[in-house]
Design a protein around this motif. Structure first.
Motif, PDB file in Angstrom:
ATOM      1  N   VAL A   1     -14.397  73.471  73.020  1.00 48.26           N
ATOM      2  CA  VAL A   1     -14.501  73.421  71.557  1.00 48.26           C
ATOM      3  C   VAL A   1     -14.976  74.763  71.014  1.00 48.26           C
ATOM      4  CG1 VAL A   1     -15.734  72.369  69.614  1.00 48.26           C
ATOM      5  CG2 VAL A   1     -14.843  70.926  71.449  1.00 48.26           C
ATOM      6  N   ARG A   2     -15.986  75.333  71.644  1.00 49.05           N
ATOM      7  CA  ARG A   2     -16.525  76.620  71.179  1.00 49.05           C
ATOM      8  C   ARG A   2     -15.502  77.743  71.300  1.00 49.05           C
ATOM      9  NH1 ARG A   2     -22.012  77.831  74.105  1.00 49.05           N
ATOM     10  NH2 ARG A   2     -21.795  79.738  72.850  1.00 49.05           N
ATOM     11  N   LEU A   3     -14.629  77.657  72.295  1.00 52.43           N
ATOM     12  CA  LEU A   3     -13.583  78.667  72.459  1.00 52.43           C
ATOM     13  C   LEU A   3     -12.393  78.432  71.535  1.00 52.43           C
ATOM     14  CD1 LEU A   3     -13.527  79.066  76.349  1.00 52.43           C
ATOM     15  CD2 LEU A   3     -14.234  80.796  74.697  1.00 52.43           C
ATOM     16  N   GLY A   4     -12.384  77.306  70.842  1.00 54.82           N
ATOM     17  CA  GLY A   4     -11.269  77.013  69.954  1.00 54.82           C
ATOM     18  C   GLY A   4     -10.056  76.481  70.676  1.00 54.82           C
ATOM     19  N   LEU A   5     -10.256  75.971  71.892  1.00 57.55           N
ATOM     20  CA  LEU A   5      -9.141  75.396  72.653  1.00 57.55           C
ATOM     21  C   LEU A   5      -8.991  73.908  72.402  1.00 57.55           C
ATOM     22  CD1 LEU A   5      -9.802  77.263  76.016  1.00 57.55           C
ATOM     23  CD2 LEU A   5      -7.773  77.536  74.575  1.00 57.55           C
TER      24      LEU A   5
ATOM     25  N   PRO B   1     -14.815  72.572  87.788  1.00 59.78           N
ATOM     26  CA  PRO B   1     -14.696  71.137  88.045  1.00 59.78           C
ATOM     27  C   PRO B   1     -15.311  70.303  86.914  1.00 59.78           C
ATOM     28  CG  PRO B   1     -16.454  72.085  89.368  1.00 59.78           C
ATOM     29  CD  PRO B   1     -15.803  73.225  88.656  1.00 59.78           C
ATOM     30  N   PRO B   2     -15.070  68.997  86.922  1.00 58.98           N
ATOM     31  CA  PRO B   2     -15.655  68.123  85.886  1.00 58.98           C
ATOM     32  C   PRO B   2     -17.177  68.254  85.881  1.00 58.98           C
ATOM     33  CG  PRO B   2     -13.990  66.945  87.154  1.00 58.98           C
ATOM     34  CD  PRO B   2     -14.206  68.241  87.848  1.00 58.98           C
ATOM     35  N   GLN B   3     -17.732  68.493  84.688  1.00 66.15           N
ATOM     36  CA  GLN B   3     -19.184  68.629  84.542  1.00 66.15           C
ATOM     37  C   GLN B   3     -19.559  68.572  83.074  1.00 66.15           C
ATOM     38  OE1 GLN B   3     -20.414  72.997  85.219  1.00 66.15           O
ATOM     39  NE2 GLN B   3     -18.337  72.918  86.118  1.00 66.15           N
ATOM     40  N   GLU B   4     -20.803  68.322  82.847  1.00 61.27           N
ATOM     41  CA  GLU B   4     -21.302  68.247  81.477  1.00 61.27           C
ATOM     42  C   GLU B   4     -21.239  69.637  80.840  1.00 61.27           C
ATOM     43  OE1 GLU B   4     -25.360  66.913  79.079  1.00 61.27           O
ATOM     44  OE2 GLU B   4     -25.198  66.617  81.248  1.00 61.27           O
ATOM     45  N   GLY B   5     -20.747  69.715  79.626  1.00 61.40           N
ATOM     46  CA  GLY B   5     -20.673  70.970  78.908  1.00 61.40           C
ATOM     47  C   GLY B   5     -19.282  71.590  78.886  1.00 61.40           C
ATOM     48  N   LEU B   6     -18.359  71.052  79.709  1.00 66.07           N
ATOM     49  CA  LEU B   6     -17.020  71.625  79.737  1.00 66.07           C
ATOM     50  C   LEU B   6     -16.289  71.385  78.413  1.00 66.07           C
ATOM     51  CD1 LEU B   6     -14.703  73.042  81.100  1.00 66.07           C
ATOM     52  CD2 LEU B   6     -14.097  70.921  82.270  1.00 66.07           C
TER      53      LEU B   6
ATOM     54  N   LEU C   1     -21.408  83.198  80.030  1.00 68.84           N
ATOM     55  CA  LEU C   1     -21.347  82.676  78.668  1.00 68.84           C
ATOM     56  C   LEU C   1     -21.770  81.214  78.566  1.00 68.84           C
ATOM     57  CD1 LEU C   1     -17.955  84.283  77.540  1.00 68.84           C
ATOM     58  CD2 LEU C   1     -20.235  84.890  76.720  1.00 68.84           C
ATOM     59  N   PHE C   2     -21.420  80.422  79.570  1.00 67.23           N
ATOM     60  CA  PHE C   2     -21.644  78.975  79.447  1.00 67.23           C
ATOM     61  C   PHE C   2     -22.462  78.379  80.590  1.00 67.23           C
ATOM     62  CE2 PHE C   2     -17.635  79.996  77.299  1.00 67.23           C
ATOM     63  CZ  PHE C   2     -17.897  79.501  76.038  1.00 67.23           C
ATOM     64  N   GLY C   3     -22.765  79.191  81.614  1.00 65.77           N
ATOM     65  CA  GLY C   3     -23.560  78.677  82.721  1.00 65.77           C
ATOM     66  C   GLY C   3     -22.874  77.559  83.481  1.00 65.77           C
TER      67      GLY C   3
END
Length: 317
Positions: free
Chosen positions: A101-105, A91-96, A65-67
């Motif tokens: 946000v997209r999952l509504g969390l 782990p920490p990375q760009e896009g997390l 879903l998010f790569g």
């Protein structure tokens, strides 16, 4: 292997066909067993599970879903011979942050959401996927051979209420109870457990549940019939013994040959056929009698014996 584990292993192989369903299932898995770690500006996400197949599913959903880069860590629990614990770590990375946000969390301002974003479960297919993810994250179901019970355990009361409402949308009358620090959403009706298994996609588990439930129902019905027949047989035997004692009392004091013809006939039949039912005695009488007629004559013999035991001679003797 328990019925609960077999059900989870089956559900772990079920993949939604739509992206929205996969998102809803991943959201449920994270809300059930996910923890966010923040260190300065860096953020990582850990998702825990005790089932290897479920951990693989989480890993696959995150990648598909998010790569996102992710890893699966295994921790062996030695104490009390517990099963392994599997951690899917992102782990920490760009896009997390965007994923959360997209999952509504998480909101756009960075604050965490406690409630379930309704847009994620606006369709029935997404609701089914969310229930599947919640069950994989913290659910269990008893073997149908015992008590009927299905539950999903969560640490958040608000999430328990959200799960309860989702089930109610499918006509499932789920209830919530408190177990120490946990909230338990549960079903106890066998029909509703079958429906929930169907909604989540556990069709093999459903068939096994139904087969066991039908066999259990038939066994219980047979036991009830046997108990009923045994009770009726005991009543018949007890009544027959009492009637024979009464006839013996009358025979000792008065004599069977001194009885009126109708009473003498039924007394002789009862002595000759102690195991016969009232219906069978009536069929052997000449002319045949109904059950009520036989019962009436035997009661008269009982009453006569009672008077004799009390020292009273029945009228006419």
């Amino acid at each position: 292997m328990s019925f609960s584990i077999l059900t989870k292993n089956e559900l772990a192989r079920v993949m939604g066909s739509r992206q929205c369903c996969k998102m809803a299932e991943l959201l449920a898995l994270i809300k059930m067993d996910g923890s966010l770690q923040v260190s300065g500006r860096q953020m990582s996400l850990n998702i825990l599970n005790h089932n290897a197949a479920v951990a693989r599913k989480v890993f696959k959903l995150v990648k598909e879903l998010f790569g996102m880069q992710a890893e699966v860590l295994v921790k062996k629990k030695v104490r009390l011979r517990k099963n392994n614990v599997y951690w899917v770590r992102i782990p920490p990375q760009e896009g997390l942050r965007d994923m959360l946000v997209r999952l509504g969390l998480q909101r756009f301002d960075g604050s965490l959401r406690e409630d379930l974003l309704q847009d994620m479960v606006s369709r029935n297919c997404c609701r089914r996927a969310y229930l599947r993810g919640a069950f994989l994250g913290g659910g269990s179901v008893n073997s149908p051979g015992g008590n009927y019970h299905m539950e999903i355990i969560t640490s958040k009361g608000r999430h328990a209420a959200d799960l309860c409402r989702l089930m109610q949308k499918f006509g499932l009358t789920a209830k919530i109870s408190r177990r120490k620090a946990w909230f338990v959403v549960y079903l106890k009706d066998s029909e509703q457990i079958v429906e929930c298994l169907n909604l989540m996609g556990a069709h093999s588990a459903l068939l096994e549940f139904e087969n066991t439930r039908i066999f259990k129902g038939m066994r219980n019905q047979v036991n009830r019939l046997v108990n009923c027949e045994t009770a009726n047989l005991n009543k018949t035997v007890d009544a027959s013994l009492r009637q024979i004692e009464s006839i013996a009392q009358v025979a000792r004091v008065i004599g069977i040959d001194k009885l009126p013809l109708g009473l003498r006939e039924i007394a002789e039949l009862r002595l000759s056929f102690p195991d016969a039912s009232l219906k069978e005695l009536g069929e052997m009488a000449n002319p045949p009698l109904g059950k009520s007629g036989v019962n009436h004559r035997l009661r008269k013999l009982d009453q006569m014996a009672e008077k004799l035991r009390a020292g009273d001679m029945p009228p006419g003797f």
